[in-house]
Scaffold this motif. Structure first.
Motif, PDB file in Angstrom:
ATOM      1  N   VAL A  13       0.888  -1.155   0.000  1.00 53.69           N
ATOM      2  CA  VAL A  13       0.000   0.000   0.000  1.00 53.69           C
ATOM      3  C   VAL A  13       0.928   1.207   0.000  1.00 53.69           C
ATOM      4  N   GLY A  14       0.869   1.952  -1.077  1.00 56.57           N
ATOM      5  CA  GLY A  14       1.869   2.981  -1.307  1.00 56.57           C
ATOM      6  C   GLY A  14       1.585   4.357  -0.757  1.00 56.57           C
ATOM      7  N   GLY A  15       0.388   4.605  -0.271  1.00 57.15           N
ATOM      8  CA  GLY A  15       0.098   5.947   0.230  1.00 57.15           C
ATOM      9  C   GLY A  15       0.406   6.996  -0.825  1.00 57.15           C
ATOM     10  N   ASP A  16       1.142   8.035  -0.447  1.00 53.95           N
ATOM     11  CA  ASP A  16       1.489   9.105  -1.383  1.00 53.95           C
ATOM     12  C   ASP A  16       2.685   8.774  -2.269  1.00 53.95           C
ATOM     13  N   VAL A  17       3.213   7.584  -2.163  1.00 57.87           N
ATOM     14  CA  VAL A  17       4.365   7.189  -2.978  1.00 57.87           C
ATOM     15  C   VAL A  17       3.913   6.713  -4.357  1.00 57.87           C
ATOM     16  N   TRP A  37      12.220   9.864  -4.481  1.00 60.23           N
ATOM     17  CA  TRP A  37      10.905   9.255  -4.671  1.00 60.23           C
ATOM     18  C   TRP A  37      11.031   8.008  -5.545  1.00 60.23           C
ATOM     19  N   ILE A  38      11.828   8.104  -6.597  1.00 61.56           N
ATOM     20  CA  ILE A  38      12.056   6.952  -7.479  1.00 61.56           C
ATOM     21  C   ILE A  38      12.742   5.824  -6.709  1.00 61.56           C
ATOM     22  N   VAL A  39      13.694   6.147  -5.843  1.00 61.22           N
ATOM     23  CA  VAL A  39      14.345   5.125  -5.018  1.00 61.22           C
ATOM     24  C   VAL A  39      13.317   4.427  -4.139  1.00 61.22           C
ATOM     25  N   ALA A  40      12.395   5.190  -3.556  1.00 62.77           N
ATOM     26  CA  ALA A  40      11.338   4.586  -2.722  1.00 62.77           C
ATOM     27  C   ALA A  40      10.471   3.642  -3.561  1.00 62.77           C
ATOM     28  N   LEU A  41      10.162   4.040  -4.783  1.00 64.37           N
ATOM     29  CA  LEU A  41       9.383   3.180  -5.676  1.00 64.37           C
ATOM     30  C   LEU A  41      10.154   1.913  -6.034  1.00 64.37           C
ATOM     31  N   GLU A  42      11.453   2.047  -6.260  1.00 66.44           N
ATOM     32  CA  GLU A  42      12.278   0.871  -6.577  1.00 66.44           C
ATOM     33  C   GLU A  42      12.299  -0.120  -5.416  1.00 66.44           C
ATOM     34  N   ARG A  43      12.276   0.392  -4.200  1.00 65.80           N
ATOM     35  CA  ARG A  43      12.212  -0.497  -3.025  1.00 65.80           C
ATOM     36  C   ARG A  43      10.916  -1.303  -3.038  1.00 65.80           C
ATOM     37  N   LEU A  44       9.827  -0.668  -3.445  1.00 66.18           N
ATOM     38  CA  LEU A  44       8.540  -1.376  -3.518  1.00 66.18           C
ATOM     39  C   LEU A  44       8.553  -2.415  -4.635  1.00 66.18           C
ATOM     40  N   VAL A  45       9.145  -2.086  -5.771  1.00 67.01           N
ATOM     41  CA  VAL A  45       9.266  -3.052  -6.869  1.00 67.01           C
ATOM     42  C   VAL A  45      10.044  -4.275  -6.403  1.00 67.01           C
ATOM     43  N   ALA A  46      11.105  -4.050  -5.629  1.00 71.05           N
ATOM     44  CA  ALA A  46      11.956  -5.151  -5.152  1.00 71.05           C
ATOM     45  C   ALA A  46      11.196  -6.129  -4.259  1.00 71.05           C
ATOM     46  N   SER A  66       2.233  -2.947 -11.876  1.00 72.47           N
ATOM     47  CA  SER A  66       2.687  -2.087 -12.978  1.00 72.47           C
ATOM     48  C   SER A  66       2.511  -0.606 -12.645  1.00 72.47           C
ATOM     49  N   ILE A  67       1.655  -0.289 -11.686  1.00 71.68           N
ATOM     50  CA  ILE A  67       1.460   1.118 -11.335  1.00 71.68           C
ATOM     51  C   ILE A  67       2.694   1.703 -10.655  1.00 71.68           C
ATOM     52  N   ILE A  68       3.504   0.858 -10.064  1.00 72.13           N
ATOM     53  CA  ILE A  68       4.739   1.339  -9.440  1.00 72.13           C
ATOM     54  C   ILE A  68       5.694   1.805 -10.530  1.00 72.13           C
ATOM     55  N   GLU A  69       5.842   1.004 -11.569  1.00 74.77           N
ATOM     56  CA  GLU A  69       6.700   1.377 -12.693  1.00 74.77           C
ATOM     57  C   GLU A  69       6.144   2.603 -13.408  1.00 74.77           C
ATOM     58  N   ALA A  70       4.817   2.685 -13.530  1.00 75.08           N
ATOM     59  CA  ALA A  70       4.205   3.845 -14.180  1.00 75.08           C
ATOM     60  C   ALA A  70       4.485   5.117 -13.384  1.00 75.08           C
ATOM     61  N   SER A  71       4.480   5.017 -12.067  1.00 72.82           N
ATOM     62  CA  SER A  71       4.809   6.176 -11.229  1.00 72.82           C
ATOM     63  C   SER A  71       6.260   6.592 -11.427  1.00 72.82           C
ATOM     64  N   LYS A  72       7.151   5.629 -11.501  1.00 73.26           N
ATOM     65  CA  LYS A  72       8.561   5.922 -11.770  1.00 73.26           C
ATOM     66  C   LYS A  72       8.711   6.607 -13.126  1.00 73.26           C
ATOM     67  N   GLN A  73       8.021   6.088 -14.133  1.00 71.56           N
ATOM     68  CA  GLN A  73       8.088   6.649 -15.483  1.00 71.56           C
ATOM     69  C   GLN A  73       7.591   8.103 -15.489  1.00 71.56           C
ATOM     70  N   TYR A  74       6.505   8.336 -14.797  1.00 68.60           N
ATOM     71  CA  TYR A  74       5.935   9.686 -14.737  1.00 68.60           C
ATOM     72  C   TYR A  74       6.955  10.667 -14.149  1.00 68.60           C
ATOM     73  N   LEU A  75       7.560  10.288 -13.038  1.00 74.25           N
ATOM     74  CA  LEU A  75       8.542  11.163 -12.409  1.00 74.25           C
ATOM     75  C   LEU A  75       9.733  11.415 -13.325  1.00 74.25           C
ATOM     76  N   GLY A  76      10.179  10.379 -14.017  1.00 74.55           N
ATOM     77  CA  GLY A  76      11.276  10.542 -14.971  1.00 74.55           C
ATOM     78  C   GLY A  76      10.886  11.445 -16.131  1.00 74.55           C
ATOM     79  N   ASP A  77       9.677  11.253 -16.647  1.00 75.90           N
ATOM     80  CA  ASP A  77       9.194  12.106 -17.734  1.00 75.90           C
ATOM     81  C   ASP A  77       9.087  13.557 -17.274  1.00 75.90           C
ATOM     82  N   PHE A  78       8.565  13.764 -16.083  1.00 75.18           N
ATOM     83  CA  PHE A  78       8.446  15.124 -15.558  1.00 75.18           C
ATOM     84  C   PHE A  78       9.824  15.778 -15.452  1.00 75.18           C
TER      85      PHE A  78
END
Length: 114
Positions: A13-17, A37-46, A66-78
């Motif tokens: 459960v990712g909350g605001d992450v 933030w991306i590092v926190a997402l990578e921890r969840l992927v792991a 897949s929503i974790i990867e999509a969040s990472k992608q969004y941050l990278g795109d931004f």
């Protein structure tokens, strides 16, 4: 950034992450905080969850990892587009073009103004 992991259910459960097809609030972020933030997402992927619950979600969007990867992608795109665009409006337009089906298109979500 706080998240909850329930190993017995293969659940995070990712909350605001984690966001799920919902424009992310990045108005108060910096390049460094987005990288963290991306590092926190990578921890969840792991953790290899089978279910991922976002704190912010488009109604009816599936709760898949897949929503974790999509969040990472969004941050990278931004981050990439923030460097490549010359105004907040241009950045906003570019992000909404990349993510047209995501909800919460309010400018304050991306830029902190409103």
């Amino acid at each position: 950034m706080t998240s909850l992991h329930v190993p017995s259910m293969d659940l995070v459960v990712g909350g605001d992450v984690i966001y799920n097809q919902c424009h992310m609030y990045v108005g108060d972020t910096t390049a460094e905080s987005r990288a963290n933030w991306i590092v926190a997402l990578e921890r969840l992927v792991a953790l290899k969850p089978k279910i991922a619950i976002a704190g912010h979600k488009k109604t009816g969007a599936p709760d898949t990892p897949s929503i974790i990867e999509a969040s990472k992608q969004y941050l990278g795109d931004f981050s990439r587009l923030k460097e490549a665009t010359s105004s907040d409006q241009e950045l906003y337009d570019a992000m909404t073009e990349l993510y047209p089906d995501w909800v919460s298109h309010q400018a304050w979500l991306m830029f902190g103004f409103g």
